[in-house]
Design a protein around this motif. Sequence first.
Motif, short mmCIF file in Angstrom:
data_model
loop_
_atom_site.label_atom_id
_atom_site.label_comp_id
_atom_site.label_asym_id
_atom_site.label_seq_id
_atom_site.Cartn_x
_atom_site.Cartn_y
_atom_site.Cartn_z
N GLN A 85 0.82 -1.17 0.06
CA GLN A 85 0.09 0.00 -0.04
C GLN A 85 0.94 1.22 -0.09
N SER A 86 0.48 2.12 -0.82
CA SER A 86 1.35 3.57 -0.95
C SER A 86 0.53 4.77 -0.47
N LEU A 87 1.17 5.58 0.12
CA LEU A 87 0.53 6.82 0.57
C LEU A 87 1.64 8.16 0.26
N LEU A 88 0.65 9.13 -0.34
CA LEU A 88 1.49 10.46 -0.33
C LEU A 88 1.42 11.21 0.84
N ILE A 89 2.61 11.52 1.33
CA ILE A 89 2.77 12.40 2.53
C ILE A 89 2.58 13.81 2.07
N PRO A 90 1.77 14.62 2.73
CA PRO A 90 1.82 16.17 2.40
C PRO A 90 3.11 16.74 2.79
N ASP A 91 3.41 17.77 2.03
CA ASP A 91 4.76 18.53 2.29
C ASP A 91 4.66 18.99 3.60
N GLY A 92 5.94 19.58 4.04
CA GLY A 92 6.00 19.92 5.47
C GLY A 92 5.31 21.18 5.82
N ASN A 93 5.23 21.67 6.85
CA ASN A 93 4.36 22.84 7.28
C ASN A 93 4.97 24.16 6.95
#
Length: 410
Positions: A85-93
Amino acid sequence: MAGLSRWLKPRAAGGGQTRKETRLAATPGDGTPTGPITLRSGVVPGGDPFSLSGSGMTATVGVGRAVVQGTTAQGAYSVAFDAPQSLLIPDGNGVNPRIDLLVVRVYDPEIDGSPTAQVVLERVAGTPLGSPVAPAAPAGSLPLWEIRVEATASAGSPINWASRTDRRQYTVSAGGIGVGPDTSNGVHEAQYRDRGTTTGLERWNGGSAAWESRLYLGTSGRIVIGSDVELYRDAPNSLRTPDQLTVDGQLNVAGTLNATGIGQRRRGRVPGDLSVPSTTMIDATNMSWSVVAGGEYIVTGLIGGSGTTAADLKIGWSAPTGSVFDWTPTMQPAGATATVGSVITDRSTLAQSQLLGTIGTGTTMTAVINGSLLVGGTGGTFKMQVGQGAADATPSVLKAGSFIMVERVA
């Protein structure tokens, strides 16, 4: 792709056993019991389940099986992913870093009102802070990994995947040995876990609520390694092996080490001054040892004696018939008048005694004993004897603290 689950999707129309009934009636083999009808949430060991790899801002979690315990009344879900399973991690704050949590999460419409019954890999977003902490896992989920997302993280400056934290804990069937690095408490008395080469096997002691590096056996229990090594309890405070035990390296014993064969060391010590009134040889107090037929022993010690210049102190030995005893007492010879002078260094036999030269009742002279005893075909008693070298009205004295060590070497 959604994960696989057992007894999550609705039953067919017409009744029959419900999903919750089946979950609550799960067999003990489904996981580690934590209570009468609950199981420990955890990954099922085997290979590297739910492994994590990362590329850029994308996390990929591998295949695996797990148990996710809901509330006590809800029961435990057996789940699995048969494809990564793959997930895209949102950019840093942009200002502060955060820590995201990857979990396996169960959605059950009967329990949480979700629109669909499914099992998914999910990211739980962390809060950006100067010193970020991982968020709590939602109800009905199992934590897998923590991912640190720096403030500057993006496709151009991606996540440092080496900084991830493994949150996987493992669950095994009832009575099974748990595995993995997790630091969770045990869940029942006498539960075992294996934490690898550094910590090894540990047992949960429910009474003290602590993991302990112990394996308990009954008084007649034995540890058998291969076909030729066996350890067992011979008597109170006694560990025995039927044959030879070889230790390659350092052996530390906190207590008393007792050997009855080769390697046995015994000490004889004179507890108080022994009066030696005549030339007749008498047994020295506490200076006798049983020896076995064919045994070879090293004999060492320090003997103290006093007496008049004329009397001296004679030292001799008795051993089973056929024994050979070669020995040397390094000491002042007969006729000594001072504490410094010539010393005896020649070798004596079992049949020979030697005179420790004494120079007065107020001065203790010493003899350093070194010898080798080879017992003949019959075992028996080896002992030290003393007497006066020449008759004198003033008794000679074998001094308290005199000692002999007898060590079997063959």
